[in-house]
Design a protein around this motif. Sequence first.
Motif, short mmCIF file in Angstrom:
data_model
loop_
_atom_site.label_atom_id
_atom_site.label_comp_id
_atom_site.label_asym_id
_atom_site.label_seq_id
_atom_site.Cartn_x
_atom_site.Cartn_y
_atom_site.Cartn_z
N UNK A 561 87.26 -60.68 25.56
CA UNK A 561 87.11 -60.05 24.25
C UNK A 561 86.42 -60.99 23.26
N UNK A 562 86.82 -62.26 23.29
CA UNK A 562 86.16 -63.25 22.41
C UNK A 562 84.68 -63.36 22.72
N UNK A 563 84.35 -63.33 24.00
CA UNK A 563 82.95 -63.43 24.40
C UNK A 563 82.17 -62.23 23.87
N UNK A 568 82.02 -67.69 21.73
CA UNK A 568 82.09 -68.37 23.03
C UNK A 568 83.09 -69.53 23.06
N UNK A 569 83.24 -70.27 21.96
CA UNK A 569 84.18 -71.40 21.96
C UNK A 569 85.62 -70.90 22.12
N UNK A 570 85.97 -69.83 21.41
CA UNK A 570 87.31 -69.26 21.55
C UNK A 570 87.52 -68.69 22.95
N UNK A 607 79.76 -67.43 29.19
CA UNK A 607 80.12 -68.24 28.01
C UNK A 607 79.07 -69.33 27.80
N UNK A 608 78.73 -70.04 28.88
CA UNK A 608 77.71 -71.09 28.78
C UNK A 608 76.37 -70.51 28.32
N UNK A 609 76.02 -69.35 28.83
CA UNK A 609 74.75 -68.72 28.46
C UNK A 609 74.71 -68.44 26.96
N UNK A 610 75.81 -67.90 26.43
CA UNK A 610 75.87 -67.61 24.99
C UNK A 610 75.83 -68.89 24.16
N UNK A 611 76.36 -69.99 24.73
CA UNK A 611 76.33 -71.28 24.02
C UNK A 611 74.96 -71.94 24.09
N UNK A 612 74.07 -71.40 24.92
CA UNK A 612 72.75 -71.98 25.06
C UNK A 612 72.60 -72.92 26.23
N UNK A 613 73.67 -73.08 27.03
CA UNK A 613 73.62 -73.94 28.21
C UNK A 613 73.12 -73.11 29.39
N UNK A 614 71.84 -72.79 29.39
CA UNK A 614 71.29 -71.83 30.33
C UNK A 614 71.20 -72.36 31.76
N UNK A 615 70.91 -73.65 31.90
CA UNK A 615 70.78 -74.22 33.24
C UNK A 615 72.10 -74.14 34.00
#
Length: 739
Positions: A561-563, A568-570, A607-615
Amino acid sequence: MAVEFPTPGPGAKRGMGPTSPISPLWQAAIEKYYIELERGGIKASLIDPDLWKTQGPDELIAQIEALGKGQTTQSATWTQSLGQLRPVLLGLDDFAALASWLMGVNGEVAAVLWVRNSETLAAPQEMPGLRISDGAKLPCFTIPYGLNLRFFGREIELNTLREFLEPRPDRKSLRAAGIYGLGGVGKSQLALHYANTSMEIYDVIAWIPSETQIKLVQALSSLANKLGLTEEGSEDDYQGVQKVRDWLNTSIKPFLLIFDNVEDIDILDQIWPASDKGSIIITTRSPSQATKRASNTLALQSFSPETGKAVLESLTSLKPADKDDEAAVQEVCQLLGGLPLAMVQISDFIRDRGYSYTEFLRIYKKSAEKIFAKSEKPVEYDDTVFTTWNISLQKLSKEATKLQNLLVFFDPDLIPERLITNTRAEIGDPSLEFLFDEFEYLWEKEQPALAKSFFEFGLSIDEDVSGPIAAQAHRLLGHVFLDLAQPHAALAAYKKALELREKLDGVDSPPVADVCDSVACSYTEAGDVEQAFEYLERATAIHNAHDPSKMMRTLAIRAMTCLRAGQPEDALAAIRECWRLQGMTQKEIETSTYPKHSGDIMLLARIFWLQGNKAEAQELVSRTVAMRRGTFGENGGPRVADSLFTLARILEDVGELVLAAKLLRQVIEMSGDAPGMKPHKARAFWHSANIEAKIGGEEVKVAELREKARAVRQTIEGREWPDDDTDAAFMKLVSWMLW
């Protein structure tokens, strides 16, 4: 190209007279060479007439060596093999094929053109009939048992194999069929019968035990020896395997390989052929193993009561003597569960002792274990019922073994499911926690439409519409609706379950918290995160009042739900707390091979994708693809398709448009016409059009892809959202999160 072929000189027998010193065997080789050149469409003017005068292998080798000098376009290694040519030529059916191989063309070229001057030695590419395939001793059959005259009741399955596997001129690809089912259900017997009745259509039939790497390699080494590719004891087993594979890949002869009792499909990689002349049967207990390699699978079932009765009577050569005997034979078949191996073993026991069915039934009810223990292994089988089932039980997972140990104290037919699914059963052993996971069966089988029909029918006939079983059924029905991307229908089912649970267990009870989790999940899928958070808070409060260690599911849904709320952090904090309560770390989840964790890994990737950590997101989604294919097969169901789609979206995000388009094509191809895959197919078509437009593709092609997306969407039943031509509308055809 017109075919012009020279005829031998006057009085000659295709180029040689009755007094010719050439041996008959050499003459036959020369004759074969000319015939095959003619079939390949080679003009007479290109064929050196002096070849008729070639006296033997030494002279032929000398000519090849002379003509080959200075030919820079040929392989630099061909001359190193000329010394091997002489001892082979005298026994070779088709030396033209070997000559082309020696010229370094790896079996792809079929003949060497002989010309009148040394500057035009070449190898044509359009003569597949001359690839190296006759270097083996053919026909070659390695079938462990002869024709089983007591093979009954599998005519439909046998015809299915014949229709799919048998070579025909219009078939241009390798054919592989997977047969899976219980131990003793007759998988190997079906494959054996097909093999024994197909020797007229295959030049090679090889039975390859494949339980282990050792057995596989030994069988292939023995096959290499029997084919004449190696001499017994001359090479190690792995060299034999390579020679068999090389022969299969270059053969023009139809062959059938039967990999029996496969437990790890990956061990077949070392021998899996590329030839389009082959047919393959894989027998295995595991449906997931069967689907990884086979393009067509056959789920072999035990015999029906009617078929089982007919088979048992045929096996025993005994008809029921009276009505009591008739009833006895039917009960025997029921007790045996229609298992073919058990029927064969029992029939031997009845026949050897001269029992009637009535007499046998009385003894069987008292001493079934002793009867199976005393019965010898049937001639056509490798194992007895006892051995077969011991092998099956040894391969159970730890969880299945624990459940089996629990159930041995009960009559399984009399155990109400609620005893192990209802949390009020108070099963406190952590090792049995998996019993409370209602997702397990549906998640593994991926048949939500069928499950929906099952639950709806069950609810329609259940007299107790307000009891715990009804409450559980409504909740399970909600799970099914979520898998079908129908969150509003799921919400209605969950709220009905919540209403019943509140009356049965109290408004602040743990079972109510479990249903609140589900309600929150349906709100999240529908995009109403505020309502979702309200129900998550209620579930959290109940767990805190009773046992906070039991809120793993609440935390997992909170992370989802947070995502969806763009937090993403939550989301990461919630899912990490969930793993902590399970006694696991993020690193352990990321590297886990347990299929159920693929949903957690997918959530983490998003979550990583939304944070910008795409690799890192791309790497994790790639792992879920592999894990889910390992569970559901190479062309698995919705969760494999969803993982591929997510990976395509990430690749699109980082500018890898060609790779993204390729993955979307995979989704489209694997979806076929399966009802449960239509949402994935429509979504993939729509996003393929987006990528095609970004690449700069033709407008006609983009429009065609969009039209295909719309057409598939129209066939999807139960759609809850408007049929808008937007990315968001097509995204809603599939659940927002497939765990």
